[in-house]
Scaffold this active site. Structure first.
Site, PDB file in Angstrom:
ATOM      1  CG  LEU A   1      39.100  50.610  50.998  1.00  0.00           C
ATOM      2  CD1 LEU A   1      38.290  50.018  52.266  1.00  0.00           C
ATOM      3  CD2 LEU A   1      40.255  51.030  51.068  1.00  0.00           C
TER       4      LEU A   1
ATOM      5  CB  VAL B   1      42.379  48.400  38.748  1.00  0.00           C
ATOM      6  CG1 VAL B   1      42.033  47.462  37.487  1.00  0.00           C
ATOM      7  CG2 VAL B   1      42.651  49.819  38.353  1.00  0.00           C
ATOM      8  CB  CYS B   2      42.586  43.720  41.772  1.00  0.00           C
ATOM      9  SG  CYS B   2      42.871  42.260  41.963  1.00  0.00           S
TER      10      CYS B   2
ATOM     11  CE  LYS C   1      40.736  36.538  35.751  1.00  0.00           C
ATOM     12  NZ  LYS C   1      41.873  37.469  35.534  1.00  0.00           N
TER      13      LYS C   1
ATOM     14  CB  ALA D   1      46.895  61.536  48.174  1.00  0.00           C
TER      15      ALA D   1
ATOM     16  CB  SER E   1      48.790  38.218  21.796  1.00  0.00           C
ATOM     17  OG  SER E   1      50.026  39.360  21.888  1.00  0.00           O
TER      18      SER E   1
ATOM     19  CB  ALA F   1      43.375  39.636  24.178  1.00  0.00           C
TER      20      ALA F   1
ATOM     21  CD  GLU G   1      50.178  45.319  16.936  1.00  0.00           C
ATOM     22  OE1 GLU G   1      51.249  45.259  17.049  1.00  0.00           O
ATOM     23  OE2 GLU G   1      49.351  46.161  16.909  1.00  0.00           O
TER      24      GLU G   1
ATOM     25  CG  HIS H   1      45.656   7.325  42.133  1.00  0.00           C
ATOM     26  ND1 HIS H   1      45.798   7.445  40.634  1.00  0.00           N
ATOM     27  CD2 HIS H   1      44.931   6.426  42.061  1.00  0.00           C
ATOM     28  CE1 HIS H   1      45.225   6.763  39.993  1.00  0.00           C
ATOM     29  NE2 HIS H   1      44.516   5.998  40.787  1.00  0.00           N
TER      30      HIS H   1
HETATM   31  C1  LIG Z   1      40.410  43.084  33.324  1.00  0.00           C
HETATM   32  C2  LIG Z   1      41.418  42.745  34.281  1.00  0.00           C
HETATM   33  C3  LIG Z   1      41.845  41.670  34.680  1.00  0.00           C
HETATM   34  C4  LIG Z   1      42.927  41.499  35.620  1.00  0.00           C
HETATM   35  N1  LIG Z   1      43.187  40.135  36.061  1.00  0.00           N
HETATM   36  C5  LIG Z   1      44.258  39.790  37.105  1.00  0.00           C
HETATM   37  C6  LIG Z   1      44.303  38.895  37.608  1.00  0.00           C
HETATM   38  O1  LIG Z   1      43.755  37.802  37.200  1.00  0.00           O
HETATM   39  N2  LIG Z   1      45.454  38.451  38.367  1.00  0.00           N
HETATM   40  C7  LIG Z   1      46.355  39.356  38.628  1.00  0.00           C
HETATM   41  O2  LIG Z   1      47.206  39.338  39.377  1.00  0.00           O
HETATM   42  N3  LIG Z   1      46.194  40.708  38.110  1.00  0.00           N
HETATM   43  C8  LIG Z   1      45.029  40.838  37.326  1.00  0.00           C
HETATM   44  N4  LIG Z   1      44.944  42.220  36.803  1.00  0.00           N
HETATM   45  C9  LIG Z   1      45.732  43.256  37.110  1.00  0.00           C
HETATM   46  C10 LIG Z   1      45.522  43.770  38.404  1.00  0.00           C
HETATM   47  O3  LIG Z   1      44.198  44.438  38.580  1.00  0.00           O
HETATM   48  C11 LIG Z   1      46.366  44.890  38.815  1.00  0.00           C
HETATM   49  O4  LIG Z   1      47.664  44.489  38.489  1.00  0.00           O
HETATM   50  C12 LIG Z   1      46.274  45.526  40.158  1.00  0.00           C
HETATM   51  O5  LIG Z   1      45.306  46.060  40.591  1.00  0.00           O
HETATM   52  C13 LIG Z   1      47.467  46.342  40.615  1.00  0.00           C
HETATM   53  O6  LIG Z   1      47.171  46.924  41.853  1.00  0.00           O
HETATM   54  P1  LIG Z   1      47.809  48.185  42.380  1.00  0.00           P
HETATM   55  O7  LIG Z   1      47.645  47.977  43.871  1.00  0.00           O
HETATM   56  O8  LIG Z   1      49.218  48.578  41.928  1.00  0.00           O
HETATM   57  O9  LIG Z   1      46.933  49.163  41.662  1.00  0.00           O
HETATM   58  P2  LIG Z   1      45.356  49.409  41.549  1.00  0.00           P
HETATM   59  O10 LIG Z   1      44.386  48.281  41.773  1.00  0.00           O
HETATM   60  O11 LIG Z   1      45.056  50.140  40.160  1.00  0.00           O
HETATM   61  O12 LIG Z   1      45.024  50.407  42.836  1.00  0.00           O
HETATM   62  C14 LIG Z   1      45.210  51.614  42.717  1.00  0.00           C
HETATM   63  C15 LIG Z   1      44.354  52.515  43.580  1.00  0.00           C
HETATM   64  O13 LIG Z   1      44.697  53.803  43.961  1.00  0.00           O
HETATM   65  C16 LIG Z   1      43.840  54.486  43.890  1.00  0.00           C
HETATM   66  N5  LIG Z   1      44.332  55.883  43.738  1.00  0.00           N
HETATM   67  C17 LIG Z   1      44.837  56.324  42.454  1.00  0.00           C
HETATM   68  N6  LIG Z   1      45.416  57.531  42.497  1.00  0.00           N
HETATM   69  C18 LIG Z   1      45.142  58.053  43.736  1.00  0.00           C
HETATM   70  C19 LIG Z   1      45.473  59.255  44.392  1.00  0.00           C
HETATM   71  N7  LIG Z   1      45.703  60.285  43.952  1.00  0.00           N
HETATM   72  N8  LIG Z   1      44.888  59.549  45.801  1.00  0.00           N
HETATM   73  C20 LIG Z   1      44.226  58.516  46.282  1.00  0.00           C
HETATM   74  N9  LIG Z   1      44.104  57.196  45.732  1.00  0.00           N
HETATM   75  C21 LIG Z   1      44.559  57.165  44.540  1.00  0.00           C
HETATM   76  C22 LIG Z   1      42.901  54.182  42.882  1.00  0.00           C
HETATM   77  O14 LIG Z   1      41.506  54.825  43.101  1.00  0.00           O
HETATM   78  C23 LIG Z   1      42.926  52.695  43.154  1.00  0.00           C
HETATM   79  O15 LIG Z   1      42.078  52.068  44.037  1.00  0.00           O
HETATM   80  C24 LIG Z   1      43.681  42.588  35.864  1.00  0.00           C
HETATM   81  C25 LIG Z   1      43.507  43.679  35.475  1.00  0.00           C
HETATM   82  C26 LIG Z   1      42.541  43.968  34.571  1.00  0.00           C
HETATM   83  C27 LIG Z   1      42.156  45.188  34.007  1.00  0.00           C
HETATM   84  N1  LIG Z   2      46.382  36.713  35.207  1.00  0.00           N
HETATM   85  C1  LIG Z   2      47.579  37.164  35.509  1.00  0.00           C
HETATM   86  O1  LIG Z   2      47.617  37.858  36.436  1.00  0.00           O
HETATM   87  C2  LIG Z   2      48.719  37.312  34.390  1.00  0.00           C
HETATM   88  C3  LIG Z   2      48.558  36.244  33.281  1.00  0.00           C
HETATM   89  C4  LIG Z   2      49.302  36.353  32.177  1.00  0.00           C
HETATM   90  C5  LIG Z   2      50.175  37.492  32.334  1.00  0.00           C
HETATM   91  N2  LIG Z   2      50.540  37.880  33.249  1.00  0.00           N
HETATM   92  C6  LIG Z   2      51.626  39.043  33.309  1.00  0.00           C
HETATM   93  O2  LIG Z   2      51.155  40.086  33.063  1.00  0.00           O
HETATM   94  C7  LIG Z   2      52.255  40.816  32.066  1.00  0.00           C
HETATM   95  C8  LIG Z   2      51.781  41.406  30.945  1.00  0.00           C
HETATM   96  O3  LIG Z   2      50.871  40.591  30.192  1.00  0.00           O
HETATM   97  P1  LIG Z   2      50.675  40.588  28.727  1.00  0.00           P
HETATM   98  O4  LIG Z   2      51.915  40.433  28.092  1.00  0.00           O
HETATM   99  O5  LIG Z   2      49.755  39.521  28.323  1.00  0.00           O
HETATM  100  O6  LIG Z   2      50.031  42.085  28.297  1.00  0.00           O
HETATM  101  P2  LIG Z   2      50.611  43.486  28.133  1.00  0.00           P
HETATM  102  O7  LIG Z   2      51.023  44.167  29.618  1.00  0.00           O
HETATM  103  O8  LIG Z   2      51.647  43.608  27.067  1.00  0.00           O
HETATM  104  O9  LIG Z   2      49.235  44.095  27.911  1.00  0.00           O
HETATM  105  C9  LIG Z   2      48.575  43.899  26.566  1.00  0.00           C
HETATM  106  C10 LIG Z   2      47.276  44.744  26.565  1.00  0.00           C
HETATM  107  O10 LIG Z   2      46.616  44.644  27.812  1.00  0.00           O
HETATM  108  C11 LIG Z   2      46.427  45.972  28.381  1.00  0.00           C
HETATM  109  N3  LIG Z   2      46.636  45.718  29.918  1.00  0.00           N
HETATM  110  C12 LIG Z   2      47.516  44.890  30.337  1.00  0.00           C
HETATM  111  N4  LIG Z   2      47.661  44.778  31.795  1.00  0.00           N
HETATM  112  C13 LIG Z   2      46.383  45.601  32.085  1.00  0.00           C
HETATM  113  C14 LIG Z   2      45.836  46.251  33.428  1.00  0.00           C
HETATM  114  N5  LIG Z   2      46.208  45.642  34.406  1.00  0.00           N
HETATM  115  N6  LIG Z   2      44.805  46.815  32.925  1.00  0.00           N
HETATM  116  C15 LIG Z   2      44.180  47.190  31.827  1.00  0.00           C
HETATM  117  N7  LIG Z   2      44.689  46.750  30.734  1.00  0.00           N
HETATM  118  C16 LIG Z   2      45.827  45.999  30.834  1.00  0.00           C
HETATM  119  C17 LIG Z   2      47.873  46.760  28.008  1.00  0.00           C
HETATM  120  O11 LIG Z   2      47.338  48.164  27.980  1.00  0.00           O
HETATM  121  C18 LIG Z   2      47.723  46.258  26.633  1.00  0.00           C
HETATM  122  O12 LIG Z   2      47.056  46.912  25.617  1.00  0.00           O
HETATM  123  C19 LIG Z   2      53.202  39.515  31.498  1.00  0.00           C
HETATM  124  O13 LIG Z   2      54.475  40.055  31.795  1.00  0.00           O
HETATM  125  C20 LIG Z   2      52.545  38.431  32.389  1.00  0.00           C
HETATM  126  O14 LIG Z   2      53.820  37.862  33.155  1.00  0.00           O
HETATM  127  C21 LIG Z   2      49.627  38.064  34.363  1.00  0.00           C
END
Ligand SMILES: Cc1cc2nc3c(=O)[nH]c(=O)nc-3n(C[C@H](O)[C@H](O)[C@H](O)COP(=O)(O)OP(=O)(O)OC[C@H]3O[C@@H](n4cnc5c(N)ncnc54)[C@H](O)[C@@H]3O)c2cc1C
Ligand SMILES: NC(=O)c1ccc[n+]([C@@H]2O[C@H](COP(=O)([O-])OP(=O)(O)OC[C@H]3O[C@@H](n4cnc5c(N)ncnc54)[C@H](O)[C@@H]3O)[C@@H](O)[C@H]2O)c1
Length: 487
Positions: free
Chosen positions: A43, A46-47, A56, A119, A183, A187, A206, A442
């Site tokens: 649960l 990815v987040c 974070k 699923a 970028s 990153a 790039e 302030h």
């Molecule tokens: C390093 C990193 C840092 C990030 N930092 C931020 C941030 O600071 N702020 C932010 O807003 N976003 C951030 N993100 C992006 C954020 O994690 C994702 O945008 C977010 O998790 C998307 O939520 P979601 O519910 O769409 O999918 P997910 O979080 O990917 O959840 C999908 C779930 O579905 C499950 N699932 C997949 N297929 C099936 C299936 N067939 N049957 C049952 N279950 C399944 C998976 O196991 C998973 O638990 C970050 C991502 C990364 C990689």
């Molecule tokens: N902390 C935040 O929530 C945050 C901060 C900045 C930007 N954003 C939003 O996210 C969008 C995309 O950001 P960008 O232009 O910096 O990068 P992008 O989506 O172009 O991604 C650049 C690289 O990061 C990887 N990547 C991006 N999201 C990922 C994820 N959820 N999990 C694993 N890898 C991931 C991609 O595969 C790609 O190689 C922007 O449109 C921006 O609005 C979110």
């Protein structure tokens, strides 16, 4: 495999328990629906497990490490500072597990049924769920797909010397030298965090831009330099060789070059988790990269099936997934609702952090006839002097004809917290007079916003008169001259 003999009936099925899925589940349950949530791993998605929270947590550690350097001004003396990565990992894992338990409790308290398993769609109204040796079939009235993304497995990542932006936060040693490629916000966050935790960091991109408002970008590049984060621009990685170290071959402006580092982190292309879901089997429309096409309510091309979050087209972030989850849940419950991406804040947890809401100055100039902008340095605030965190700026962009706020950008302490005020201003279609009329606490970073808005009329109190000049409406070339002068 044990195949269930009966088809179980369910009202609403949600696939995926990430931020999108669990928010959708709870909101639909609050609105009186019987909800079943299917999750194959953990649960929080990815987040919680690999993304937002681990990154974070590390960024917070880096910030704490940086703050130690300012302790002495408050009379606090620390003789020896040490850092134990194993403790950080232990605390992080405990935090993840506590938050996971919290999500589970919230779901159960709201009467959501949680099913463990993978699923996939069998037909337009039937889902099969596989869990080890068991297999169940559910017929649903409505479904929400919130299955997120997967990484392209073809990308070279060995988790020893080469990491992606998720696995880097499970690394067992702080890299002595780290090459961060890209970028993206991921990153920039990785570069900033690991530099502060002791790595010698190089960022390779790039093009030349980091995709931010011009003034913010300039300040960020200045701070990267100050922190000794090297920036290689116009470069493309060609080959990676690993042994005792990682040797990365790249081309820079057509010339072949290489760099040797202890570790590399980059972001492999994301692919939607649609393949195992079998959405093509039920004729669901996808974009050219396989992400699910939806409208502003989350509806897919298949009746009664919604999709939200990373598996859909567009920006990938948790704030978006959460909002879309609530919208889909409301639609399913008969409440008209829709998702609008316009004022989605973009947050980058670098040191100092960056927030961006609305249009950059460059985008505003493409959209409006007359644009005004102001840049207020946070060093002008009493609170900055007090906390010794003087770096950064607030950049405001308005449509000069209507005096409407169209963009609020900030790099500096408090940027993340202040972003909600920016979203509110843009959502309420605020004018500069609305923002200069209200009260500001302030001493606080909030005052930077007031100074920025006052600067648009040349009236900022804590900004020298000659630095307010560029706040008048100008052509982009004039503006650039002033900005150079300003910094
Ligand atoms: C390093 C990193 C840092 C990030 N930092 C931020 C941030 O600071 N702020 C932010 O807003 N976003 C951030 N993100 C992006 C954020 O994690 C994702 O945008 C977010 O998790 C998307 O939520 P979601 O519910 O769409 O999918 P997910 O979080 O990917 O959840 C999908 C779930 O579905 C499950 N699932 C997949 N297929 C099936 C299936 N067939 N049957 C049952 N279950 C399944 C998976 O196991 C998973 O638990 C970050 C991502 C990364 C990689
Ligand atoms: N902390 C935040 O929530 C945050 C901060 C900045 C930007 N954003 C939003 O996210 C969008 C995309 O950001 P960008 O232009 O910096 O990068 P992008 O989506 O172009 O991604 C650049 C690289 O990061 C990887 N990547 C991006 N999201 C990922 C994820 N959820 N999990 C694993 N890898 C991931 C991609 O595969 C790609 O190689 C922007 O449109 C921006 O609005 C979110």
């Amino acid at each position: 495999m044990v195949v269930g003999e009966i088809i179980e009936e369910r009202e609403v099925i949600i696939i995926g328990g990430g931020p999108g899925g669990y928010n959708a589940a709870i909101r639909a349950a609050q609105l009186g629906k019987q909800v079943t949530l299917i999750e194959k791993k953990g649960l929080g998605g990815v987040c919680l497990n690999e993304g937002c929270i681990p990154s974070k947590f590390f960024a917070e550690a880096a910030k704490k490490r940086m703050e130690i350097d300012h302790f002495k001004q408050f009379g606090i003396k620390i003789d020896q500072v040490s850092f134990d990565l194993t403790v950080l990992h232990k605390e992080l894992n405990e935090t993840i597990s506590a938050l996971q338990k919290g999500i589970k409790k919230l779901l159960l308290d709201n009467g959501v049924e949680i099913v463990q398993g993978t699923a996939f769609f069998m037909t337009e109204n039937r889902i099969g769920v596989e869990n080890g040796h068991t297999f169940s079939v559910y017929r649903f009235q409505r479904a929400v797909i919130a299955a997120g993304c997967k990484k392209n497995r073809k990308t070279k990542v060995d988790h020893k010397r080469i990491f992606d932006f998720e696995s880097i936060y499970s690394i067992q040693e702080i890299p002595s030298s780290l090459l961060v490629a890209g970028s993206s916000y991921l990153a920039l966050e990785a570069a900033s965090t690991f530099q502060q935790l002791g790595s010698d960091v190089t960022l390779i991109i790039e093009g030349t831009d980091l995709g931010l408002d011009g003034s913010i970008e300039k300040e960020l590049k200045r701070l990267l330099k100050k922190r000794k984060i090297k920036l290689i621009t116009n470069a493309r990685i060609k080959e990676i060789h690993t042994a005792q170290s990682a040797v990365i071959y790249y081309t820079k402006s057509g010339e072949d070059k290489s760099i040797e580092v202890s570790h590399l982190v980059y972001g492999p292309a994301l692919i939607p988790a649609t393949a195992e879901l079998g959405v093509e089997r039920i004729g669901m429309k996808l974009d050219q990269n396989g992400f699910i096409n939806i409208d502003q309510t989350g509806k897919t091309s298949v009746k009664d099936i919604y999709a939200i979050g990373d598996i859909t087209c567009g920006i990938k972030n948790a704030s978006k997934a959460i909002k879309q989850g609530k919208v889909a849940a409301e639609m399913i419950s008969g409440i008209a609702s829709e998702y609008d991406e316009s004022n989605l804040p973009s947050i980058i947890h670098t040191i100092p952090p960056i927030s961006s809401v609305g249009l950059t100055e460059e985008q505003a100039r493409q959209t409006f006839e007359r644009v005004k902008s102001s840049t207020f340095p946070l060093s002008g605030l009493g609170v900055s002097a007090m906390s010794s965190q003087k770096e950064g700026i607030i950049k405001l962009v308005i449509d000069a004809d209507q005096e409407l706020i169209v963009g609020v950008h900030m790099i500096g302490q408090g940027a993340v917290e202040l972003s909600s005020a920016a979203v509110l201003a843009l959502e309420m279609i605020a004018r500069t007079e609305d923002l200069t009329f209200m009260h500001y606490p302030h001493p606080s970073i909030n005052e930077g916003l007031l100074e920025g808005f006052e600067a648009l009329a040349g009236k900022a109190i804590h900004l020298a008169a000659n630095k307010q000049q560029h706040n008048k409406t100008e052509s982009p070339s004039q503006l650039q001259q002033h900005e150079q002068y300003n910094l």
